[in-house]
Design an enzyme around this catalytic site. Structure first.
Site, PDB file in Angstrom:
ATOM      1  N   LYS A   8       4.183 -24.325   4.728  1.00  0.00           N
ATOM      2  CA  LYS A   8       3.257 -23.720   5.700  1.00  0.00           C
ATOM      3  C   LYS A   8       1.832 -24.209   5.463  1.00  0.00           C
ATOM      4  CE  LYS A   8       4.385 -19.546   4.427  1.00  0.00           C
ATOM      5  NZ  LYS A   8       5.448 -19.934   3.477  1.00  0.00           N
ATOM      6  N   GLU A  50      -3.816 -16.132  -0.955  1.00  0.00           N
ATOM      7  CA  GLU A  50      -3.012 -17.266  -1.397  1.00  0.00           C
ATOM      8  C   GLU A  50      -3.452 -17.745  -2.782  1.00  0.00           C
ATOM      9  OE1 GLU A  50      -0.121 -19.069   0.282  1.00  0.00           O
ATOM     10  OE2 GLU A  50      -0.225 -16.923   0.607  1.00  0.00           O
ATOM     11  N   ARG A  51      -2.787 -18.771  -3.286  1.00  0.00           N
ATOM     12  CA  ARG A  51      -3.031 -19.248  -4.653  1.00  0.00           C
ATOM     13  C   ARG A  51      -4.415 -19.898  -4.780  1.00  0.00           C
ATOM     14  NH1 ARG A  51       1.759 -20.325  -2.648  1.00  0.00           N
ATOM     15  NH2 ARG A  51       3.642 -19.591  -3.690  1.00  0.00           N
TER      16      ARG A  51
END
Length: 490
Positions: free
Chosen positions: A194, A220-221
């Site tokens: 994604k 997110e990361r």
């Protein structure tokens, strides 16, 4: 030190409630500034105010300081009996002490907007986190929109020109065209690409169309956020965009609020009568952070475990992404994590009810090496209409989908009896479907480091011409391997 009649300091004679840990006694100085902290439960902080004071409104900002001198911003979430407010911390509450003084800011969270924000990374509070110095902006805007109900009729009202946005990615341009001002969701489980697809879309659309963009990294990361920054810098796209991060290591208040911060930046560009691309990675983490906050506030969850306010939170966010009569549009592209690849998950279903196009990433196609791994039969687009894309484009897209549907039936038969048992017509269709499947793969510019293959931008005209040649039989003599991971059909 002042003492009472028994010769003891007031701070050494706590009330019975304080002895039991039920209430913190306010220090003398606190009465001059606002309130004081009476409880801390992770990112949830309870602040008590004097009985004579009016409680701060919902979403109002309160400020306090931790034991080690770090400034901490709190956002009011609930009012409790006894003149107590329950607040959500926007950063870690480590070293926060009970009875610490709290100052009322008298306003909600405001962030800097305007040209100084281009090429910068900010957090949920609008503070720069890219070590490039302060952002000097002439204007600030609140991230919370309390006037949404007055703007809902402004969404695509009156006559407006539909403009297709070419992405340079064959399968998207052919089957799921993006229209300026629309909302597109990229749905997929873990590890399906994604973020890579979103980065490629930024690379293609922003560079080709010379537009502005906003990227909101929601939960997110940290590694991905760092890689994105350097990737945009390397391709000289960073000066055209504004980035806002609320990453995985931050408390739920920051991860939840960063979506509103990103929407505020996008709205600020739209107000200048400009078109803006709004990338969100990942909108599911926004819902997840809301669920965490709801649980911490003690709200009873729904049957599926999500917060009872799920529908209203998703609605409030998506209502802000709209076109207006004045000109200027917000085109959103949102990554949606699908837990355990379950497309019936309540959060996923709630999100994609607001989307115009849904791109579903398939784990099976990843295993077959078909990148981008968009499943053409599970995905859909409300923009696939002859009035939007034209008759020729529409007829080719419908024929491609018809062949893919038939291919799925034949694939099961071939796996049992072999391809030689098919009729001549079915075998021809089966082989053309495999060539189309390979042709709609594409090497990505952002994946060149990993794949070693030069990335390709493919114009829509090349995509349509290539598909037309395969469908008409003019490419029947060529082996299907020649169609894999190429650009246009030479």
């Amino acid at each position: 030190m002042a003492t009472n009649q028994q010769g003891r300091s007031p701070h050494l004679s706590p009330s019975p409630k304080a002895k039991l840990g039920l209430e913190a006694e306010p220090p003398t100085a606190v009465r001059q500034v606002g309130g004081w902290i009476v409880g801390v439960q992770g990112p949830v902080v309870e602040v008590k105010f004097a009985p004579t004071e009016t409680l701060p409104s919902i979403y109002e900002v309160l400020e306090t300081t931790t034991h080690d001198g770090r400034r901490l911003v709190l956002e009011v979430a609930e009012h409790l009996p006894g003149n107590v407010t329950r607040c959500i911390a926007m950063s870690s509450t480590l070293n926060l002490q009970r009875a610490s003084p709290v100052i009322r800011a008298g306003l909600s969270i405001e962030i800097p907007v305007g040209d100084p924000c281009y090429g910068r990374i900010i957090n949920v509070l609008g503070d720069p986190i890219d070590r490039q110095g302060p952002i000097v902006a002439q204007e600030k805007r609140a991230i919370r929109r309390m006037d949404l109900h007055t703007h809902r009729n402004a969404h695509r009202t009156g006559a407006h020109r539909i403009e297709v946005l070419e992405t340079g990615i064959k399968i998207i341009d052919l089957l799921f065209p993006m229209v300026k001002g629309s909302k597109t969701g990229i749905l997929g489980g873990a590890g399906l690409g994604k973020s890579v697809l979103i980065l490629e879309l930024i690379q293609h659309i922003v560079e080709r169309h010379h537009g502005a963009f906003v990227f909101a990294g929601v939960g997110e990361r940290i590694r991905e956020g760092n890689e994105l920054f350097h990737e945009l810098q390397q391709h000289k796209i960073l000066p055209k965009g504004m980035l806002v991060y609320g990453q995985m290591n931050e408390p739920p208040g920051a991860r939840f609020g960063v979506a509103a911060t990103g929407a505020t930046l996008a709205e600020s560009i739209q107000r200048q009568n400009k078109d803006v691309l709004f990338f969100v990675d990942n909108i599911f983490r926004f819902v997840q952070a809301g669920a965490e906050i709801s649980t911490l506030l003690g709200r009873v969850p729904s049957e599926t475990g999500y917060q009872p306010t799920l529908a209203s939170e998703v609605s409030d966010f998506h209502e802000r992404i709209r076109s207006t009569e004045e000109g200027g549009s917000i085109t959103s592209i949102e990554a949606v994590y699908v837990p355990a690849d379950d497309l019936t998950d309540l959060a996923v279903v709630t999100i994609f009810t607001y989307l115009d196009s849904i791109l579903v990433l398939s784990r099976e196609r990843v295993q077959l090496g078909l990148y981008p791994c968009i499943d053409p039969l599970l995905s859909s687009s409300g923009n696939m209409d002859p009035d939007v894309v034209g008759e020729w484009h529409y007829s080719i897209a419908m024929e491609v989908l018809r062949i893919f549907n038939k291919y799925e039936e034949l694939r099961r038969i071939v796996s049992v009896i072999g391809i030689d048992e098919l009729s001549k017509a079915d075998r021809t269709l089966y082989e053309r479907a495999r060539k189309l499947q390979n042709f709609l793969t594409q090497p990505f510019i952002v994946a060149e480091v990993f794949s070693g293959v030069t990335g390709q931008y493919v114009a829509l005209s090349q995509t349509l011409e290539g598909c037309d040649r395969i469908l008409s039989g003019r490419a029947d003599r060529r082996p299907e391997e020649e169609f894999y991971m190429i650009g246009g059909l030479g």
